[in-house]
Motif scaffolding. Structure first.
Motif, PDB file in Angstrom:
ATOM      1  N   LEU A 190      44.480  42.293  37.687  1.00 47.81           N
ATOM      2  CA  LEU A 190      44.168  40.742  37.517  1.00 47.81           C
ATOM      3  C   LEU A 190      45.189  40.280  36.696  1.00 47.81           C
ATOM      4  N   ALA A 191      45.601  40.942  35.615  1.00 43.40           N
ATOM      5  CA  ALA A 191      46.724  40.613  34.667  1.00 43.40           C
ATOM      6  C   ALA A 191      48.177  40.225  35.393  1.00 43.40           C
ATOM      7  N   LYS A 192      48.430  41.267  36.167  1.00 43.90           N
ATOM      8  CA  LYS A 192      49.775  41.428  37.078  1.00 43.90           C
ATOM      9  C   LYS A 192      49.739  40.040  37.841  1.00 43.90           C
ATOM     10  N   GLY A 193      48.575  39.796  38.530  1.00 44.50           N
ATOM     11  CA  GLY A 193      48.507  38.665  39.557  1.00 44.50           C
ATOM     12  C   GLY A 193      48.432  37.230  38.820  1.00 44.50           C
ATOM     13  N   TYR A 194      47.742  37.398  37.822  1.00 43.79           N
ATOM     14  CA  TYR A 194      47.602  35.943  37.052  1.00 43.79           C
ATOM     15  C   TYR A 194      48.731  35.516  36.320  1.00 43.79           C
ATOM     16  N   LEU A 195      49.517  36.592  35.667  1.00 44.36           N
ATOM     17  CA  LEU A 195      50.765  36.414  34.986  1.00 44.36           C
ATOM     18  C   LEU A 195      52.258  36.264  35.965  1.00 44.36           C
ATOM     19  N   GLU A 196      51.637  36.467  37.309  1.00 45.43           N
ATOM     20  CA  GLU A 196      52.785  36.295  38.252  1.00 45.43           C
ATOM     21  C   GLU A 196      53.857  37.406  38.322  1.00 45.43           C
ATOM     22  N   LEU A 197      53.465  38.659  37.580  1.00 42.61           N
ATOM     23  CA  LEU A 197      54.246  39.830  37.621  1.00 42.61           C
ATOM     24  C   LEU A 197      54.354  40.549  38.902  1.00 42.61           C
ATOM     25  N   TRP A 198      53.163  40.459  39.804  1.00 42.88           N
ATOM     26  CA  TRP A 198      52.977  40.720  41.268  1.00 42.88           C
ATOM     27  C   TRP A 198      53.016  39.565  41.964  1.00 42.88           C
ATOM     28  N   SER A 199      53.267  39.732  43.343  1.00 41.02           N
ATOM     29  CA  SER A 199      53.053  38.419  44.326  1.00 41.02           C
ATOM     30  C   SER A 199      51.648  38.346  44.349  1.00 41.02           C
ATOM     31  N   SER A 200      51.113  37.506  45.102  1.00 37.44           N
ATOM     32  CA  SER A 200      49.678  37.132  45.270  1.00 37.44           C
ATOM     33  C   SER A 200      49.186  38.318  46.330  1.00 37.44           C
ATOM     34  N   LYS A 201      49.906  38.417  47.300  1.00 39.77           N
ATOM     35  CA  LYS A 201      49.656  39.699  48.330  1.00 39.77           C
ATOM     36  C   LYS A 201      49.508  40.990  47.909  1.00 39.77           C
ATOM     37  N   THR A 202      50.308  41.460  46.972  1.00 43.32           N
ATOM     38  CA  THR A 202      50.458  42.555  46.242  1.00 43.32           C
ATOM     39  C   THR A 202      49.031  42.791  45.551  1.00 43.32           C
ATOM     40  N   THR A 203      48.873  41.704  44.673  1.00 42.55           N
ATOM     41  CA  THR A 203      47.641  41.750  44.008  1.00 42.55           C
ATOM     42  C   THR A 203      46.431  41.764  44.545  1.00 42.55           C
ATOM     43  N   THR A 204      46.196  40.982  45.780  1.00 39.69           N
ATOM     44  CA  THR A 204      45.064  40.987  46.552  1.00 39.69           C
ATOM     45  C   THR A 204      44.788  42.384  47.091  1.00 39.69           C
ATOM     46  N   VAL A 205      45.942  42.871  47.449  1.00 40.94           N
ATOM     47  CA  VAL A 205      45.687  44.309  48.612  1.00 40.94           C
ATOM     48  C   VAL A 205      45.447  45.464  47.576  1.00 40.94           C
TER      49      VAL A 205
END
Length: 359
Positions: free
Chosen positions: A220-235
């Motif tokens: 969740l941190a990777k996604g919310y801090l935009e270190l990962w793309s939303s697609k990667t975070t969701t998967v």
């Protein structure tokens, strides 16, 4: 996350109070105190009718917050040595205070089995379950999970370019614990010379789903801090959530199927929703000094409430048995005051010292 996210402090404080209240409510049931309080009846309805076990929800919120903020702390520290020094000075002072206080109370004022030096030392290093020793502080099981995560954090931060790969490597390693065959554990238990191995396998399988929840906080941190793309975070989130569900179901193959397993799973779902909802509204939630204070003292409150609270509550119940809600509220206020002084006099000083020590 350059600046502190206040909503996470608020969540941490509310979660600590939820755990404390849940434990105190359970203590009144142990004492066979009947209550006609609306509050007591409501919490009982939520827990057993809707599978809303707020203490478990609170613990899972704690795990998600740890997974969210601890890796960022490691990146700010810049080295493994600084990271672990700060973690030790953050975790141990309050834990040692609670350990010593509980040992003295049990040995001097109760009829419970005497706690010796060996028991104290093995509890100090969180290896009491491994050595079949008495657990002095029942809440310490969550700290053991935290420490396991701390050892994974440097691996998770090895490479930003391959962070997804390193995450899956760590989570697969943790997930594999729940795949240890139950029959194999039973077989090992039957051979005395391998008893320690059997205990270790049991500990790993029990803690696998909870440590995966901490790892989900990292996603969740990777996604919310935009270190990962939303697609990667969701998967990755969906894969991790599926692993958590499987791990919980696998865990309860060891026990009789009951409402408890559903409470665990529902508690995780609620915790996940609450965490994401609160973080999504972080910009709209104003500064609330009381909740910030609760967040500051949350660890001290969590670690000492069973030390002092249990005995204070039992004392009050003996004198006002017809008012268990009042006894719980008075005990909670007492623990809040003690936690405040532990935070001010012990935690903050050791945290400052750790910062000086690490430069």
């Amino acid at each position: 996350m350059q600046k502190r996210v206040l909503v996470l402090d608020y969540l941490r404080g509310i979660a600590a109070v939820a755990v404390v209240f849940g434990h105190f409510l359970l203590e009144t049931k142990v004492q066979n105190i009947s209550s006609y309080s609306i509050l007591f009846n409501l919490t009982e309805f939520l827990t057993f009718k809707l599978y809303w076990d707020y203490p478990f929800i609170a613990v899972h919120v704690f795990f998600l917050i740890s997974g969210f903020v601890v890796p960022k702390s490691y990146e700010n520290d810049g080295s493994v040595q600084k990271f672990f020094i700060k973690r030790i000075f953050r975790i141990y002072p309050s834990y040692v205070v609670a350990l010593i206080a509980t040992t003295l109370i049990i040995n001097l004022f109760t009829r419970e089995p005497f706690i010796g030096t060996r028991q104290f030392i093995v509890n100090l290093f969180f290896i009491q379950d491994l050595l079949d020793s008495k657990t002095i502080l029942p809440v310490a099981w969550t700290l053991l999970i935290e420490w396991k995560f701390y050892f994974l954090v440097p691996i998770l931060s090895l490479s930003k370019t391959s962070s997804v790969f390193t995450y899956f490597a760590c989570s697969a390693f943790v997930f594999s614990w729940c795949l240890i065959p139950i029959d194999l554990i039973h077989y090992i238990e039957q051979h005395t010379k391998f008893h320690l191995l059997a205990v270790l396998c049991n500990i790993l399988t029990d803690q696998s789903p909870h440590l995966l929840i901490v790892l989900l906080g990292t996603v969740l941190a990777k996604g919310y801090l935009e270190l990962w793309s939303s697609k990667t975070t969701t998967v990755v989130s969906l894969i991790t959530i599926s692993a958590i569900f499987f791990a919980f179901f696998r865990l309860y193959l060891k026990y009789e199927p009951s409402d408890v397993s559903w409470i665990h799973l529902n508690s995780f779902i609620w915790a996940f929703c609450i965490f994401n909802f609160a973080y999504a509204l972080r910009a709209k939630i104003p500064y609330i000094s009381f909740l910030k204070w609760l967040g500051d003292i949350s660890y001290a409150l969590y670690i000492i409430h069973l030390t002092l609270g249990k005995y204070v509550l039992n004392f009050l119940i003996n004198y006002i048995p017809n008012y268990p809600t009042s006894a719980v509220c008075i005990t909670l206020c007492f623990c809040l005051v003690v936690s405040h002084f532990i935070h001010i006099l012990i935690e903050t000083r050791f945290i400052r010292y750790a910062k000086k020590l690490t430069g």
